[in-house]
Design an enzyme around this catalytic site. Structure first.
Site, PDB file in Angstrom:
ATOM      1  N   CYS A 179      87.969  17.490   8.610  1.00  0.00           N
ATOM      2  CA  CYS A 179      88.416  17.963   7.298  1.00  0.00           C
ATOM      3  C   CYS A 179      87.432  19.028   6.824  1.00  0.00           C
ATOM      4  O   CYS A 179      86.217  18.891   7.037  1.00  0.00           O
ATOM      5  CB  CYS A 179      88.456  16.788   6.315  1.00  0.00           C
ATOM      6  SG  CYS A 179      88.877  17.275   4.632  1.00  0.00           S
TER       7      CYS A 179
ATOM      8  N   HIS B  39      86.158  19.648   4.070  1.00  0.00           N
ATOM      9  CA  HIS B  39      85.140  19.277   3.076  1.00  0.00           C
ATOM     10  C   HIS B  39      83.972  18.488   3.661  1.00  0.00           C
ATOM     11  O   HIS B  39      82.921  18.402   3.043  1.00  0.00           O
ATOM     12  CB  HIS B  39      85.780  18.433   1.972  1.00  0.00           C
ATOM     13  CG  HIS B  39      86.754  19.178   1.115  1.00  0.00           C
ATOM     14  ND1 HIS B  39      87.840  19.849   1.634  1.00  0.00           N
ATOM     15  CD2 HIS B  39      86.793  19.373  -0.220  1.00  0.00           C
ATOM     16  CE1 HIS B  39      88.521  20.408   0.646  1.00  0.00           C
ATOM     17  NE2 HIS B  39      87.910  20.135  -0.489  1.00  0.00           N
TER      18      HIS B  39
ATOM     19  N   ASP C  57      93.014  27.973   3.537  1.00  0.00           N
ATOM     20  CA  ASP C  57      92.835  26.531   3.394  1.00  0.00           C
ATOM     21  C   ASP C  57      93.703  26.083   2.222  1.00  0.00           C
ATOM     22  O   ASP C  57      94.142  26.907   1.412  1.00  0.00           O
ATOM     23  CB  ASP C  57      91.360  26.199   3.121  1.00  0.00           C
ATOM     24  CG  ASP C  57      91.148  24.702   2.974  1.00  0.00           C
ATOM     25  OD1 ASP C  57      91.773  23.925   3.724  1.00  0.00           O
ATOM     26  OD2 ASP C  57      90.374  24.284   2.080  1.00  0.00           O
ATOM     27  N   SER C  58      93.896  24.777   2.125  1.00  0.00           N
ATOM     28  CA  SER C  58      94.628  24.244   0.987  1.00  0.00           C
ATOM     29  C   SER C  58      93.853  24.475  -0.313  1.00  0.00           C
ATOM     30  O   SER C  58      94.416  24.392  -1.391  1.00  0.00           O
ATOM     31  CB  SER C  58      94.859  22.749   1.190  1.00  0.00           C
ATOM     32  OG  SER C  58      93.618  22.116   1.438  1.00  0.00           O
TER      33      SER C  58
ATOM     34  N   GLU D  20      85.029  18.041  -4.368  1.00  0.00           N
ATOM     35  CA  GLU D  20      85.494  19.045  -5.333  1.00  0.00           C
ATOM     36  C   GLU D  20      84.905  18.817  -6.723  1.00  0.00           C
ATOM     37  O   GLU D  20      84.767  19.751  -7.504  1.00  0.00           O
ATOM     38  CB  GLU D  20      87.023  19.100  -5.334  1.00  0.00           C
ATOM     39  CG  GLU D  20      87.429  19.701  -4.001  1.00  0.00           C
ATOM     40  CD  GLU D  20      88.875  20.056  -3.852  1.00  0.00           C
ATOM     41  OE1 GLU D  20      89.683  19.650  -4.695  1.00  0.00           O
ATOM     42  OE2 GLU D  20      89.180  20.728  -2.863  1.00  0.00           O
TER      43      GLU D  20
ATOM     44  N   CYS E   1      92.155  24.841   7.443  1.00  0.00           N
ATOM     45  CA  CYS E   1      92.562  23.526   6.955  1.00  0.00           C
ATOM     46  C   CYS E   1      92.939  22.603   8.121  1.00  0.00           C
ATOM     47  O   CYS E   1      93.830  22.931   8.916  1.00  0.00           O
ATOM     48  CB  CYS E   1      93.763  23.709   6.024  1.00  0.00           C
ATOM     49  SG  CYS E   1      94.361  22.197   5.312  1.00  0.00           S
TER      50      CYS E   1
HETATM   51  N1  DGL Z   1      91.680  21.241   3.595  1.00  0.00           N
HETATM   52  C1  DGL Z   1      92.141  19.892   3.830  1.00  0.00           C
HETATM   53  C2  DGL Z   1      91.795  19.493   5.258  1.00  0.00           C
HETATM   54  O1  DGL Z   1      90.940  20.072   5.897  1.00  0.00           O
HETATM   55  C3  DGL Z   1      91.531  18.913   2.860  1.00  0.00           C
HETATM   56  C4  DGL Z   1      92.066  19.012   1.466  1.00  0.00           C
HETATM   57  C5  DGL Z   1      93.540  18.671   1.358  1.00  0.00           C
HETATM   58  O2  DGL Z   1      93.938  17.501   1.473  1.00  0.00           O
HETATM   59  O3  DGL Z   1      94.301  19.611   1.191  1.00  0.00           O
HETATM   60  O4  DGL Z   1      92.383  18.588   5.774  1.00  0.00           O
END
Ligand code: DGL
Length: 261
Positions: free
Chosen positions: A180, A182, A6-7, A148, A69
């Site tokens: 997303c 999160h 993931d990012s 976060e 992600c």
């Molecule tokens: N992990 C990213 C997503 O699911 C969210 C966080 C980001 O913008 O990197 O889109």
């Protein structure tokens, strides 16, 4: 090992669900904390980061990849599939398959980062299967930083969610995709604000179901995966705040290994 990236740490929601559905399997997680967020980056940058992340997981022994992600899945799946010869799972496809099964009115809402919404991927894929569907997408850029920061139950977070969901409420959607990593952590508030008649699709759940189904059918791939319940967590940066939030997501103490990718 099953490789997941993931990012940042939001993808731990996907890892958490995979661990529940596939107990005993070994996982390797990479969170690109140094370069998060991806949601506000350009197409070329997201592709470049994604390819690097997958390459890293393969070097560490991953035999299949889950792109947790949503932003990377929206933008870079084709590039990843072209480049790497192994099973690759994105989070978009299983969520779309699920929405097609669940929606009755085909008035569908999607929430995600700016990059995910701008890519139009959910709408395109839903319409390929159901051309008459109405898909309404709303970018929710403030939700990632709020999660976060650990602001999961603050009134400000509830207020912002209410504002973001308003246009979808007006359209009377019957299904909402949480597009997303999160957002599963905000599921209760989202459900409350969009209304209890709206079905929420959590891509962490749908992708985990898809991976499990795949491994049951493809025993040759399943045999390549080690299963002694070990998980390694790699990150490209680390701060105490990220550690705290990660421990909360996984409900255990996470030991991060720092890498320079
Ligand atoms: N992990 C990213 C997503 O699911 C969210 C966080 C980001 O913008 O990197 O889109």
């Amino acid at each position: 090992m099953i490789g997941i990236f993931d990012s940042g740490i939001g993808g731990l929601t996907v890892l958490r669900t995979l661990m529940e559905k596939l107990p005993g399997y070994n996982f390797i997680y990479f969170g690109d904390i140094a370069r998060v967020p991806y949601g506000s980056k350009s197409h070329a940058t997201i592709v470049q980061y994604t390819l690097q992340n997958v390459d890293f997981l393969i070097q560490k022994g991953a035999k299949m990849i889950v792109m947790a992600c949503n932003t990377a899945s929206s933008i870079a799946t084709e590039d990843v599939v072209k480049r790497f010869d192994m099973p690759i799972f994105d989070v978009i496809t299983p969520a779309v398959e699920q929405v097609i099964k669940m929606s009755k009115t085909f008035k569908i809402g999607v929430i995600g980062t700016r990059a995910t919404v701008k890519s139009g991927i959910y709408e395109r894929k839903i319409k390929e299967l159901k051309p008459e569907a109405n898909v309404y997408s709303v970018p929710c850029p403030l939700l990632v930083p709020l999660v976060e920061e650990g602001w999961l139950k603050k009134p400000e977070t509830t207020m912002i969610i209410k504002k973001y969901l308003h246009p979808l409420k007006v359209r009377q959607i019957d299904t909402l995709i949480l597009g997303c990593t999160h957002y599963p952590l905000l599921k209760k508030i989202i459900q409350k604000k969009i209304g209890k008649r709206v079905n929420l699709i959590d891509s962490s759940v749908t992708v985990a179901g898809k991976v499990k189904g795949f491994l049951e059918k493809h025993t040759d791939v399943d045999h390549l995966l080690t299963k002694n319940g070990m998980t390694r967590f790699f990150v490209s940066d680390v701060t105490p705040q990220y550690e705290t939030t990660s421990n909360q997501i996984l409900k255990r103490n996470v030991h991060f290994e720092l890498v320079n990718i």
